[in-house]
Design a protein around this motif. Sequence first.
Motif, PDB file in Angstrom:
ATOM      1  N   LEU A  81      28.744  49.215  77.405  1.00 30.37           N
ATOM      2  CA  LEU A  81      29.316  50.555  77.337  1.00 30.37           C
ATOM      3  C   LEU A  81      30.773  50.547  76.874  1.00 30.37           C
ATOM      4  CD1 LEU A  81      27.940  52.065  80.669  1.00 30.37           C
ATOM      5  CD2 LEU A  81      27.093  52.469  78.363  1.00 30.37           C
ATOM      6  N   GLY A  82      31.401  49.367  76.860  1.00 29.93           N
ATOM      7  CA  GLY A  82      32.808  49.327  76.516  1.00 29.93           C
ATOM      8  C   GLY A  82      33.676  50.011  77.554  1.00 29.93           C
ATOM      9  N   GLN A  83      33.223  50.009  78.800  1.00 38.23           N
ATOM     10  CA  GLN A  83      33.931  50.677  79.892  1.00 38.23           C
ATOM     11  C   GLN A  83      34.345  49.639  80.934  1.00 38.23           C
ATOM     12  OE1 GLN A  83      34.543  54.037  79.801  1.00 38.23           O
ATOM     13  NE2 GLN A  83      33.504  54.122  77.819  1.00 38.23           N
ATOM     14  N   TYR A  84      35.271  50.061  81.825  1.00 43.05           N
ATOM     15  CA  TYR A  84      35.771  49.196  82.878  1.00 43.05           C
ATOM     16  C   TYR A  84      35.435  49.815  84.235  1.00 43.05           C
ATOM     17  CZ  TYR A  84      38.498  47.586  78.886  1.00 43.05           C
ATOM     18  OH  TYR A  84      38.879  47.125  77.651  1.00 43.05           O
ATOM     19  N   GLN A  85      35.135  48.951  85.196  1.00 46.19           N
ATOM     20  CA  GLN A  85      34.845  49.447  86.533  1.00 46.19           C
ATOM     21  C   GLN A  85      35.500  48.545  87.566  1.00 46.19           C
ATOM     22  OE1 GLN A  85      30.646  49.406  87.285  1.00 46.19           O
ATOM     23  NE2 GLN A  85      30.555  47.202  87.647  1.00 46.19           N
ATOM     24  N   ILE A  86      35.774  49.113  88.744  1.00 43.54           N
ATOM     25  CA  ILE A  86      36.408  48.393  89.838  1.00 43.54           C
ATOM     26  C   ILE A  86      35.313  47.755  90.696  1.00 43.54           C
ATOM     27  CG2 ILE A  86      37.899  48.597  91.844  1.00 43.54           C
ATOM     28  CD1 ILE A  86      39.194  51.004  90.523  1.00 43.54           C
ATOM     29  N   ASP A  87      35.397  46.437  90.838  1.00 43.42           N
ATOM     30  CA  ASP A  87      34.448  45.737  91.695  1.00 43.42           C
ATOM     31  C   ASP A  87      34.860  45.879  93.163  1.00 43.42           C
ATOM     32  OD1 ASP A  87      32.288  44.280  92.421  1.00 43.42           O
ATOM     33  OD2 ASP A  87      33.113  42.330  91.841  1.00 43.42           O
ATOM     34  N   TRP A  88      36.144  45.661  93.425  1.00 41.49           N
ATOM     35  CA  TRP A  88      36.681  45.894  94.770  1.00 41.49           C
ATOM     36  C   TRP A  88      38.191  46.079  94.661  1.00 41.49           C
ATOM     37  CZ3 TRP A  88      40.309  42.227  95.675  1.00 41.49           C
ATOM     38  CH2 TRP A  88      40.145  40.970  95.090  1.00 41.49           C
ATOM     39  N   GLN A  89      38.798  46.633  95.687  1.00 39.29           N
ATOM     40  CA  GLN A  89      40.235  46.883  95.701  1.00 39.29           C
ATOM     41  C   GLN A  89      40.735  46.885  97.136  1.00 39.29           C
ATOM     42  OE1 GLN A  89      41.785  50.802  95.418  1.00 39.29           O
ATOM     43  NE2 GLN A  89      39.768  51.728  95.089  1.00 39.29           N
ATOM     44  N   PHE A  90      41.989  46.476  97.321  1.00 38.55           N
ATOM     45  CA  PHE A  90      42.662  46.524  98.616  1.00 38.55           C
ATOM     46  C   PHE A  90      44.061  47.073  98.393  1.00 38.55           C
ATOM     47  CE2 PHE A  90      39.927  42.622  99.309  1.00 38.55           C
ATOM     48  CZ  PHE A  90      38.962  43.309 100.049  1.00 38.55           C
ATOM     49  N   GLU A  91      44.474  48.015  99.220  1.00 37.81           N
ATOM     50  CA  GLU A  91      45.856  48.457  99.202  1.00 37.81           C
ATOM     51  C   GLU A  91      46.721  47.419  99.912  1.00 37.81           C
ATOM     52  OE1 GLU A  91      46.322  52.347 100.700  1.00 37.81           O
ATOM     53  OE2 GLU A  91      45.021  53.285  99.187  1.00 37.81           O
ATOM     54  N   TYR A  92      47.994  47.399  99.563  1.00 36.68           N
ATOM     55  CA  TYR A  92      48.878  46.403 100.156  1.00 36.68           C
ATOM     56  C   TYR A  92      48.991  46.567 101.665  1.00 36.68           C
ATOM     57  CZ  TYR A  92      50.320  45.188  95.418  1.00 36.68           C
ATOM     58  OH  TYR A  92      50.328  44.773  94.108  1.00 36.68           O
ATOM     59  N   SER A  93      48.850  47.793 102.119  1.00 41.82           N
ATOM     60  CA  SER A  93      48.930  48.018 103.554  1.00 41.82           C
ATOM     61  C   SER A  93      47.742  47.398 104.296  1.00 41.82           C
ATOM     62  CB  SER A  93      49.000  49.520 103.839  1.00 41.82           C
ATOM     63  OG  SER A  93      47.869  50.186 103.306  1.00 41.82           O
ATOM     64  N   ASP A  94      46.634  47.114 103.579  1.00 35.62           N
ATOM     65  CA  ASP A  94      45.467  46.510 104.209  1.00 35.62           C
ATOM     66  C   ASP A  94      45.536  44.995 104.246  1.00 35.62           C
ATOM     67  OD1 ASP A  94      44.393  49.042 104.507  1.00 35.62           O
ATOM     68  OD2 ASP A  94      43.338  48.976 102.585  1.00 35.62           O
ATOM     69  N   LEU A  95      46.459  44.397 103.483  1.00 34.56           N
ATOM     70  CA  LEU A  95      46.510  42.947 103.420  1.00 34.56           C
ATOM     71  C   LEU A  95      47.102  42.362 104.694  1.00 34.56           C
ATOM     72  CD1 LEU A  95      47.675  42.304  99.737  1.00 34.56           C
ATOM     73  CD2 LEU A  95      45.365  42.509 100.644  1.00 34.56           C
ATOM     74  N   LYS A  96      46.504  41.273 105.108  1.00 30.73           N
ATOM     75  CA  LYS A  96      47.007  40.578 106.280  1.00 30.73           C
ATOM     76  C   LYS A  96      48.252  39.787 105.941  1.00 30.73           C
ATOM     77  CE  LYS A  96      45.485  37.417 109.920  1.00 30.73           C
ATOM     78  NZ  LYS A  96      44.357  36.577 110.423  1.00 30.73           N
ATOM     79  N   ASP A  97      48.276  39.203 104.805  1.00 29.52           N
ATOM     80  CA  ASP A  97      49.411  38.399 104.368  1.00 29.52           C
ATOM     81  C   ASP A  97      49.402  38.366 102.841  1.00 29.52           C
ATOM     82  OD1 ASP A  97      51.613  36.825 104.406  1.00 29.52           O
ATOM     83  OD2 ASP A  97      50.767  35.216 105.624  1.00 29.52           O
ATOM     84  N   GLU A  98      50.398  37.723 102.265  1.00 23.55           N
ATOM     85  CA  GLU A  98      50.439  37.568 100.833  1.00 23.55           C
ATOM     86  C   GLU A  98      49.279  36.694 100.377  1.00 23.55           C
ATOM     87  OE1 GLU A  98      54.159  36.011  99.651  1.00 23.55           O
ATOM     88  OE2 GLU A  98      55.340  37.719 100.381  1.00 23.55           O
TER      89      GLU A  98
END
Length: 1786
Positions: free
Chosen positions: A1712-1729
Amino acid sequence: MMDKHFSVDPSNHVLIASFEFKPKNKQRDIALRQFNAQLESLYICISLDYLMTLQDFFLSGLPIGSNVADKDKYLHVTKEDKQTSKAITNIYPSDQSLGVSRSPSTIDRQKSRNSVQFSLPKTPSKNEKSAASRSHGVEVDIETRVEVFVKNPEIILLEDQHKADSNCLVLDMAAQMKMFNTGDDTKMYVWVKDLTVYSSNLAKLKIANDNLSKIRYRILQPAKVDLIMISDSYQQKIDVRVSDIIVSIAPAAVRTVINVINSIGALQVSTTKEMEKVNAVSLFDPKPFKDSSFWFIGPEHNTMDILQAVTGDSSEQKEVIEQEKKIKEIEEKLESQPTVMVQQLILVCDTIEVKLEVGFGSSTKSVIAMCLSNLTADLKNWSSVMLLSSTVSVEMALFNERMLTWEPLIEPYLESKSATLVSNDQNDSTAIQTNEQKSDINQPLPSSAKQIIIVRADQLLSLTLTKTGLDLLEHLSALFNDVYNQRLPLCEDEPLLSIYNATGVEVYLDNLDGLEFAEIKKKSYALKNNESVALTVPHDRLSMARLSVIEEQNHHRRQELSIKIGNDVKTVSLTHTWQQVYDIGLSPNSQWPVQMLCDVQLNNDRRRIVFSSIVKIYNSTSVPLSILHAEAGEIKNAKRVTKIDVNQEYYMPMWLLYVHSHSPIFFAIDEGGDNEPVNDFFSFDWTAESTTNRKLKLKNGSEAHFVIYKEVHNAYSENTDQNDKESFSIYVHPALHLTNLLPLDVQCTINILNYSKLKWISEPINLQEEQKNEDIIKFHDQSGNTLNMALRVETFHKSYRILLYAPYWILNRTSFDLDFQIENQQTDIPNVETPFLICPEKIDTNSNKKAQIRVRTAQLDHADTNWCEKFSLDVIKSTGVAICKIPDNKTYMLCVEIVTSSFGMSKIITLSPSMIIINNSTIELEVIETVDDKEQDKWGPLNPGGVVPFWPHSMEKGLMRVRYTERNHVLSQPFIMNQKHRTLLRMEDKDRPAINVEVTATDFNGVRLIFSDYKIGDAPIMIVNCLKNDSITFHQTEEESKSQVLPPLNYVYYTWVDPMKPRSLISSVQGNTTSLDLTPQCGFIGEHHQINYTSFIDGVQTVLLFADNTNIIEQASGVLTLAESMGQRIQIGIHDIGISIVDDIKHEELLYISMNKSKVVWTEQRKSRWRPFNSDLNHALEETYKVHQDKKITNPDDLELRKQKYSIMENRQVIFIDDNTGDLINQRGRTIKVRRQALDGLWIDYAWSVTKAALHVRINRVQIDNQLDYTIFPVILYPITSKITETDTAEKPFIELSIYETKGVRSNIMQFKYFKLLIQEFAVCVDQGLIVSILSFIKSEKPVTAPVINMDTDLELINKPLSTIIKEQTNSPSGEKEMYFDQIHLSPLKIHVSFSMHGANPSEELLAEYPFARFLLKTLNVAEVQDVILRLGYYERKQDRQTFSRLTSEVGSHYQNQFMKQIHVLVLGLDVLGNPFGVIRGLAQGVESLFYEPYKGAVEGPFEFAEGVVTGVKTLFGSAVGGAAGAFSKITGVLGKGLATLTFDEEYKQNRIRRKEPTNNTQDIAVGGKNIVMGFLDGVTGVVKKPVEGAKQGGASGFVKGLGKGFIGLVTRPTGGIVDFASTSLDMIKRAATNEELVRRVRYPRHIGKDGLVRPYIAHEAMGFYILNRLDSGKYSKTDTYIAHINCCEAPPGWLMATSKRILFITEISFLGQYQIDWQFEYSDLKDEPIIKPNLQQIQILIKEAKNMGTIRTYKTYGKMVKYRSVTEAKVIDHADSEYDHEGGP
């Protein structure tokens, strides 16, 4: 003039020298003589005017022989030009060896790198040197040493030698030289230190003890030069090392240089212009040679001897010629000697930096810098075959005053590998390498050239222009133009950086970091209200260091200070040009604390930091205003705080802004002094109100109405990048603003003064009633007559802006009264100079108004004349001829020119005669028309200098005759008056035997007949008889009865006896007759070729020469000159050029203009050029080459492959020599050198000699991309190429220019033998969004005021009389050189035009700034224009004489009028449902190919012409299929656009455009299917989402609107998806049928970081920015800022991306020549770097709490493991994450 330096003790000696001789002894083998000298510091004071006076004094008494000098000069140059080629100058990289070969075709890249074809002699030993020295008879038993030291000498160049304090330029340095000589061995060392140039004052130079105080401005920073020279019998080596050279150019320095040059102005040098004197009385009588001085006449009858007549060399130069022969013999002997001297000069310079500065005096700053680094030059063998190689790195930058950093103008070249992984703040600085080399060129070197310079740039030359840079360049242009014209800027003494206190209280400045007080030697300063203090930046990093844009951008400049207001202290950062708001404390208003605004402003290169309150007031009224302060709220006792004059601004004091709890500002009109009581006032609450109307009572009892408009500006919180604060601008406007757009004065009642010598008064206008934007206003005079005018009502800042205008201005220049009819409204147009204003009864912007004209004469009633055909008035610009017929069959032809006024609302219609006669002669004439030998009307008089209209009875059959008024009515023969020609009319008058007439005729401007006195060159031919015994009989064709005889050794001027008969000459000699035209040619008469002739151009005169000496014929005709080679040549080749246009204010790239190299093609060597093969042969060679390469890979050790022959098409064979070259053997066995290469994007070849020059320019491909995110046309301009033309060359350049010029040394006329410009077919696609963005880009930043329209150009146009206009069109500037064209051909233009109204709508302020753009958008705002073809015919002239101004005007009118005539096709194409005429046009395109394709093929020769005919037949079939598909595609495309508009949802329309972006045929079908699904999905979800979004934005009313949008979208969105699918599919069918290539952007749009800096382009970042913009229909691009991304997998492609708020893993759906998000995390959800796991080659990302992931099958995850390719890549993501905390912000 010369003396000891001012700082030297007068008792010191100027020169101290010593000489010492030591004979040889036991300790010393050879004698020693030593000379030491020391020169004391001195100055040499010179003035240019004094030097010129000395020159005039010494040279004035010398004899002047201009003719001899000119001949000697010509002799010297031509002699050099005829010598054999001896030297070739070439440029190549110093780190590569260069091969020199006798055959240029054998040079290739591999050989140039790995082989040296000339051998350097072995360095001789010491004994060999001594033996050689003795053999040459050189004394070797004495050693000479010389040491000279020169203390700081100064060369002073004075501006005015008569002033003791004159400004001057000073050159200062210190020098030392040591030389050692023994026999032929010489070693010399030279040191130059502190080489500097500066401007100063002579008086200060004399008294200054401090060296720094005498320097006003330093132009050249102190530099150092070291030189080492070693010379002996076998070598000459020179090594020059130069330190950093830094040159600064400022207005003050330029002004001094200009004044120094202007000091010569008093000396006037008189020059004389030699002109041949012609006896006008006997112009057409034969004259003997003794009465002339022609250079081409035989030696027996002229002062020029036979040597000069034949060879160009006079006998006077005989000794010089013999001496040159002797020198040549000596050179040949030296060349034959076996000893070869090695000569080499090496120059190394680390940095050459040129800086352009602004400011005056010592207070300047750099704004443009160009740096040439790593400059090396290697010069070898300058006395034999000279070779020069050089390399340099180029970098150029502009200083962005808004961001206080440098931005690239010439971008550094970044290697693709390193650029892929470098984030925003870690760019590597690798400058563009301009590699000039001989080996990798597109053209072989011509062996005949004496000198050839080849400049190569094999890497991308990338230029970037920002809006700030454009403003800077415009400002610098104006600044240096003012300096050049000695107009000094008003702000000369103002500081470059200052702080202004407008807070209303005293502030205390302290703790300056990176700043200093300019005139105060304190670290702190108390700044009072309304005062300013100057600052300076102490250390400029660019003052002494090499420029590096990336290093400068990464260097954080600190400019901070602390400010104390009361008890509050704030730290203020000044590193950006923006507004910052600081909270100071609490105020009586609980909602608003006391706030201070820090506003960094730029004006005239000055940066001013203003501390004020957050409210600023603008007085845009016509009366001064007062700001009042009412203590305790008592208005009666209010006091005036300040007075604001008209068009002035005022910062509200902080103490006054917060004095009340409800924050009012009190205004009054200032009608008297400060002690006068306030008559009336009004208040405005700046916190609660936005726009309001107010009125005040004046002392005279009248009322003044005002509109107060509040504009809100976003500002940054103190020392952060959070743009969440506000500042306010309060504009006080008059309630009504009247703009007069009439060419007449009006009064505000409203009265029109002096129109038709009457006063007109308007009817009352009620602005309170609801009315249209445009309406009719009626005026009445005292007699009751009515006059209509148009009234347009606009709003600006909520105040009325009334525009009074007339839609049509009629200028009657015909000398007749006319009737002008628009629709059914008829108006009488009298014959007056002033414009006649017409306004129709109804103003309908959508109607296409048409007009007609008829002529009224005194003899006929106007009712008896016929109306001309209708013509449209709603055009941008149009020029044509209207034909009005009357009953007696006489036709009046009027030129009708329609132009749009500068403000876009009025059409200026000029009516003028189609035929105009101009008498530029000095005698009174009379003219008459004849039809069938019968005179029409009466003779019309023509006074000298007069311009009169002429109305012929019959334009087709009519002829014209002219006669002298006073000289017995001497009459000419009839001549044509409706075709272009130039004729010298023969008049039977002794004193005036001829008069010249020139007729210019076009189908849009009519006919111009110009009579002028005879001048040299007007006679069609000058016949010269160089025969000694034979006369020549000649006559015009068909005029044998009027033959003339030219005796031997005579010449005569001749013109046509009858201008109507064929213009050829019948000549007869010795009974042999020949017919000749006047084109340059050579030939013979008679069977035995005993009589020769030639016709040529001598200056401005065409000459026909007869002679029996072939040497004279060859010399006169220039045959020898044409055969000579052009000794000098320069070739410039640049592979790729890219120009990026960036709006750095809006942080977006607008355009990318690219000139790209071609695809790799096979070329053949033809003489001095490499030319590509046709497509078939190129394809065959490429396929065979691939087979050969496969064999080499399989059998790398098989040496027989180098000799293997491959058979290809048409019985040809090919042998591949190496990777890029080969030999092609044709059917006849002839071997042709072939090369595999990519043709340069820009290639220029210029060759010249004394007598001729040739220019060949080739631009391979030009493409302009629209880099805006929301656009329907990603590519604006691109060439249209078709794969059908297989018989054509493989790669044809988009633009090709070829010029061949001959330059006569005995005349100043430029003669072009060949001038051809070819432009291929191209497309132009523009949408409204791009136009709006470009207008915003070029719009200058200035204070917001009521728009003012400049009508100067319109008023100048209507005030010009007809005679002035005609003379401007026909006359050339005095002194302009004439050009003679044997042939000039400018190709036709075939343009595919498309236009769309997609994109951002323009603001009212922008349209008010550019009213013409408003008119254009209004005209095109009907529907979409798709693929409308404009065909502009070619321009061609043969044997034509022109001047540059006339040629440019004629060419411009030729194409412009065709374009304007065909613009109606655009209007016809404005159909709502596409362009159904596309089917017909498609078939016409095929027929058109039969006309156009042969022209394209005929450029090369007759074989290509036949191939073009065959190709045209193929194109006819392709167009018949593709045309139909294209038409239906346009219908469905526009229907889809209409359905998208019906959704009333801008977001949906933008997403639709994103989904429709072309990819390829396979993806187009898939994406079309997805559009249907997304249409249904958007329609269903919109029913729920739109009411919710509407409620958030507009409450209950917004909910209702959203509900309506949702239900409408439920129907239109699925339907629009289906229509888009049909449109995409049909577009694909058309591309396949017509072999049309899909054109895409050259590169992704540039990514500009959050900090707003324009950094060098990195493709990896641009791709990440592009992907982010297309995720979830652009959802994340609105909330997140791209930071970085890395590649994680290839199948399917996947990326790990970090934004300002989250980290995402993205995959591509390739189908399709399109892009999709497989997964995402906001920085506030991260436990550490993120943690890098090198052993696993993965990045570990952990989150605080488990999340549900997946769609069909859900699961919980505590993090992710992502693969990476390298640790460097992993650190990019880790670094991006570390910049943001886990709260989602920096």
